[in-house]
Design a protein around this motif. Structure first.
Motif, PDB file in Angstrom:
ATOM      1  N   VAL A  40       0.849  -1.191   0.000  1.00 20.24           N
ATOM      2  CA  VAL A  40       0.000   0.000   0.000  1.00 20.24           C
ATOM      3  C   VAL A  40       0.883   1.239   0.000  1.00 20.24           C
ATOM      4  O   VAL A  40       1.865   1.308   0.743  1.00 20.24           O
ATOM      5  CB  VAL A  40      -0.922   0.019   1.237  1.00 20.24           C
ATOM      6  CG1 VAL A  40      -1.732   1.297   1.302  1.00 20.24           C
ATOM      7  CG2 VAL A  40      -1.845  -1.186   1.245  1.00 20.24           C
ATOM      8  N   ASN A  41       0.532   2.230  -0.797  1.00 20.49           N
ATOM      9  CA  ASN A  41       1.220   3.513  -0.767  1.00 20.49           C
ATOM     10  C   ASN A  41       0.711   4.274   0.457  1.00 20.49           C
ATOM     11  O   ASN A  41      -0.356   4.886   0.426  1.00 20.49           O
ATOM     12  CB  ASN A  41       0.964   4.296  -2.052  1.00 20.49           C
ATOM     13  CG  ASN A  41       1.739   5.587  -2.107  1.00 20.49           C
ATOM     14  OD1 ASN A  41       2.043   6.198  -1.090  1.00 20.49           O
ATOM     15  ND2 ASN A  41       2.063   6.010  -3.311  1.00 20.49           N
ATOM     16  N   VAL A  92      -4.064 -10.180 -12.498  1.00 19.77           N
ATOM     17  CA  VAL A  92      -3.785 -11.456 -11.837  1.00 19.77           C
ATOM     18  C   VAL A  92      -2.693 -12.141 -12.642  1.00 19.77           C
ATOM     19  O   VAL A  92      -2.885 -12.450 -13.819  1.00 19.77           O
ATOM     20  CB  VAL A  92      -5.048 -12.349 -11.771  1.00 19.77           C
ATOM     21  CG1 VAL A  92      -4.726 -13.684 -11.125  1.00 19.77           C
ATOM     22  CG2 VAL A  92      -6.179 -11.648 -11.036  1.00 19.77           C
ATOM     23  N   PHE A  93      -1.529 -12.349 -12.022  1.00 25.51           N
ATOM     24  CA  PHE A  93      -0.415 -12.912 -12.777  1.00 25.51           C
ATOM     25  C   PHE A  93      -0.023 -14.318 -12.345  1.00 25.51           C
ATOM     26  O   PHE A  93       0.764 -14.970 -13.026  1.00 25.51           O
ATOM     27  CB  PHE A  93       0.821 -11.989 -12.722  1.00 25.51           C
ATOM     28  CG  PHE A  93       1.508 -11.911 -11.390  1.00 25.51           C
ATOM     29  CD1 PHE A  93       2.546 -12.775 -11.068  1.00 25.51           C
ATOM     30  CD2 PHE A  93       1.134 -10.941 -10.462  1.00 25.51           C
ATOM     31  CE1 PHE A  93       3.198 -12.690  -9.848  1.00 25.51           C
ATOM     32  CE2 PHE A  93       1.778 -10.849  -9.243  1.00 25.51           C
ATOM     33  CZ  PHE A  93       2.808 -11.727  -8.930  1.00 25.51           C
ATOM     34  N   LYS A  94      -0.590 -14.815 -11.248  1.00 25.36           N
ATOM     35  CA  LYS A  94      -0.205 -16.158 -10.810  1.00 25.36           C
ATOM     36  C   LYS A  94      -1.285 -16.749  -9.905  1.00 25.36           C
ATOM     37  O   LYS A  94      -1.862 -16.058  -9.084  1.00 25.36           O
ATOM     38  CB  LYS A  94       1.123 -16.076 -10.050  1.00 25.36           C
ATOM     39  CG  LYS A  94       1.676 -17.402  -9.591  1.00 25.36           C
ATOM     40  CD  LYS A  94       3.019 -17.190  -8.891  1.00 25.36           C
ATOM     41  CE  LYS A  94       3.585 -18.456  -8.325  1.00 25.36           C
ATOM     42  NZ  LYS A  94       4.826 -18.227  -7.580  1.00 25.36           N
ATOM     43  N   PHE A 107      -2.101 -14.164  -6.912  1.00 30.82           N
ATOM     44  CA  PHE A 107      -1.148 -13.061  -6.890  1.00 30.82           C
ATOM     45  C   PHE A 107      -1.568 -12.034  -7.935  1.00 30.82           C
ATOM     46  O   PHE A 107      -1.846 -12.388  -9.082  1.00 30.82           O
ATOM     47  CB  PHE A 107       0.260 -13.569  -7.212  1.00 30.82           C
ATOM     48  CG  PHE A 107       0.779 -14.564  -6.216  1.00 30.82           C
ATOM     49  CD1 PHE A 107       1.576 -14.164  -5.159  1.00 30.82           C
ATOM     50  CD2 PHE A 107       0.465 -15.914  -6.330  1.00 30.82           C
ATOM     51  CE1 PHE A 107       2.054 -15.082  -4.236  1.00 30.82           C
ATOM     52  CE2 PHE A 107       0.937 -16.844  -5.418  1.00 30.82           C
ATOM     53  CZ  PHE A 107       1.731 -16.426  -4.360  1.00 30.82           C
ATOM     54  N   VAL A 108      -1.587 -10.756  -7.523  1.00 32.14           N
ATOM     55  CA  VAL A 108      -1.984  -9.665  -8.413  1.00 32.14           C
ATOM     56  C   VAL A 108      -0.917  -8.582  -8.341  1.00 32.14           C
ATOM     57  O   VAL A 108      -0.415  -8.274  -7.257  1.00 32.14           O
ATOM     58  CB  VAL A 108      -3.357  -9.073  -8.013  1.00 32.14           C
ATOM     59  CG1 VAL A 108      -3.783  -7.983  -8.986  1.00 32.14           C
ATOM     60  CG2 VAL A 108      -4.424 -10.158  -7.931  1.00 32.14           C
ATOM     61  N   SER A 109      -0.580  -8.005  -9.492  1.00 30.17           N
ATOM     62  CA  SER A 109       0.345  -6.877  -9.537  1.00 30.17           C
ATOM     63  C   SER A 109      -0.422  -5.626  -9.928  1.00 30.17           C
ATOM     64  O   SER A 109      -1.156  -5.615 -10.920  1.00 30.17           O
ATOM     65  CB  SER A 109       1.458  -7.125 -10.553  1.00 30.17           C
ATOM     66  OG  SER A 109       2.293  -5.988 -10.641  1.00 30.17           O
ATOM     67  N   LEU A 114       2.228  -5.297  -5.018  1.00 31.75           N
ATOM     68  CA  LEU A 114       1.765  -6.683  -5.113  1.00 31.75           C
ATOM     69  C   LEU A 114       0.711  -7.022  -4.075  1.00 31.75           C
ATOM     70  O   LEU A 114       0.688  -6.454  -2.982  1.00 31.75           O
ATOM     71  CB  LEU A 114       2.949  -7.633  -4.958  1.00 31.75           C
ATOM     72  CG  LEU A 114       4.085  -7.455  -5.973  1.00 31.75           C
ATOM     73  CD1 LEU A 114       5.224  -8.415  -5.659  1.00 31.75           C
ATOM     74  CD2 LEU A 114       3.593  -7.643  -7.390  1.00 31.75           C
ATOM     75  N   MET A 115      -0.126  -7.987  -4.426  1.00 31.58           N
ATOM     76  CA  MET A 115      -1.105  -8.547  -3.497  1.00 31.58           C
ATOM     77  C   MET A 115      -1.025 -10.062  -3.579  1.00 31.58           C
ATOM     78  O   MET A 115      -0.938 -10.634  -4.665  1.00 31.58           O
ATOM     79  CB  MET A 115      -2.528  -8.112  -3.848  1.00 31.58           C
ATOM     80  CG  MET A 115      -3.574  -8.735  -2.922  1.00 31.58           C
ATOM     81  SD  MET A 115      -5.271  -8.311  -3.326  1.00 31.58           S
ATOM     82  CE  MET A 115      -5.560  -9.396  -4.707  1.00 31.58           C
ATOM     83  N   HIS A 116      -1.040 -10.706  -2.414  1.00 26.61           N
ATOM     84  CA  HIS A 116      -1.133 -12.159  -2.313  1.00 26.61           C
ATOM     85  C   HIS A 116      -2.353 -12.433  -1.445  1.00 26.61           C
ATOM     86  O   HIS A 116      -2.451 -11.948  -0.319  1.00 26.61           O
ATOM     87  CB  HIS A 116       0.127 -12.736  -1.673  1.00 26.61           C
ATOM     88  CG  HIS A 116       0.033 -14.193  -1.367  1.00 26.61           C
ATOM     89  ND1 HIS A 116       0.482 -14.724  -0.187  1.00 26.61           N
ATOM     90  CD2 HIS A 116      -0.479 -15.237  -2.068  1.00 26.61           C
ATOM     91  CE1 HIS A 116       0.264 -16.028  -0.181  1.00 26.61           C
ATOM     92  NE2 HIS A 116      -0.312 -16.355  -1.319  1.00 26.61           N
TER      93      HIS A 116
END
Length: 140
Positions: A40-41, A92-94, A107-109, A114-116
């Motif tokens: 998070v920023n 969603v990359f993985k 996993f999302v970029s 990143l988010m897991h």
């Protein structure tokens, strides 16, 4: 909405802070028993341990259900983003799931943030690989 739940922040920057304005939060959802790790920023959206926030994931910000073009809509039309304080757009990359196991990791970029998300596959299977998603957050 693909997913919506309340999360409680358990920890911030558990492995140490890597960037000045970015923190990695760990949180647990109340309804679906999901484990979340999210960058998070915090310069834009400060967040603290033990805070509660609502998180939603959707593939469209339009409230009328019509598909959007994946670009910021400046028309002033009603949007799901109007109901939240912090919004990111990513991919969603993985996916990870062991054969025969009901636990799933997604996993999302979001442009490098990143988010897991980990939990039961029935709650996460709508997050298709290579799909574009919006993350929406607001403090409760």
């Amino acid at each position: 909405m693909l997913l919506e739940d309340l999360f409680d922040v358990k920890d911030i920057d558990e492995g140490g802070k890597k960037f000045d304005n970015i923190s990695r939060i760990s949180a647990k959802s109340q309804t679906y028993d999901l484990e979340l790790t999210l960058d998070v920023n915090v310069e834009i959206y400060p967040i603290k341990t033990d805070e509660r926030f609502s998180l939603a994931l959707c593939n469209n910000l339009r409230k009328d259900g019509e598909p959007d073009e994946g670009v910021f809509d400046q028309s002033g039309a009603d949007s799901h983003a109007d109901d939240f304080e912090y919004v990111m757009y990513g991919k969603v990359f993985k996916h990870h799931q062991k054969p025969g196991d009901h636990q799933m990791s997604v996993f999302v970029s979001f442009g490098g943030l990143l988010m897991h998300l980990e939990g039961d596959e029935t709650n996460l299977n709508k997050l298709a690989l290579d799909s574009r998603v919006y993350l929406l957050m607001r403090k409760s």
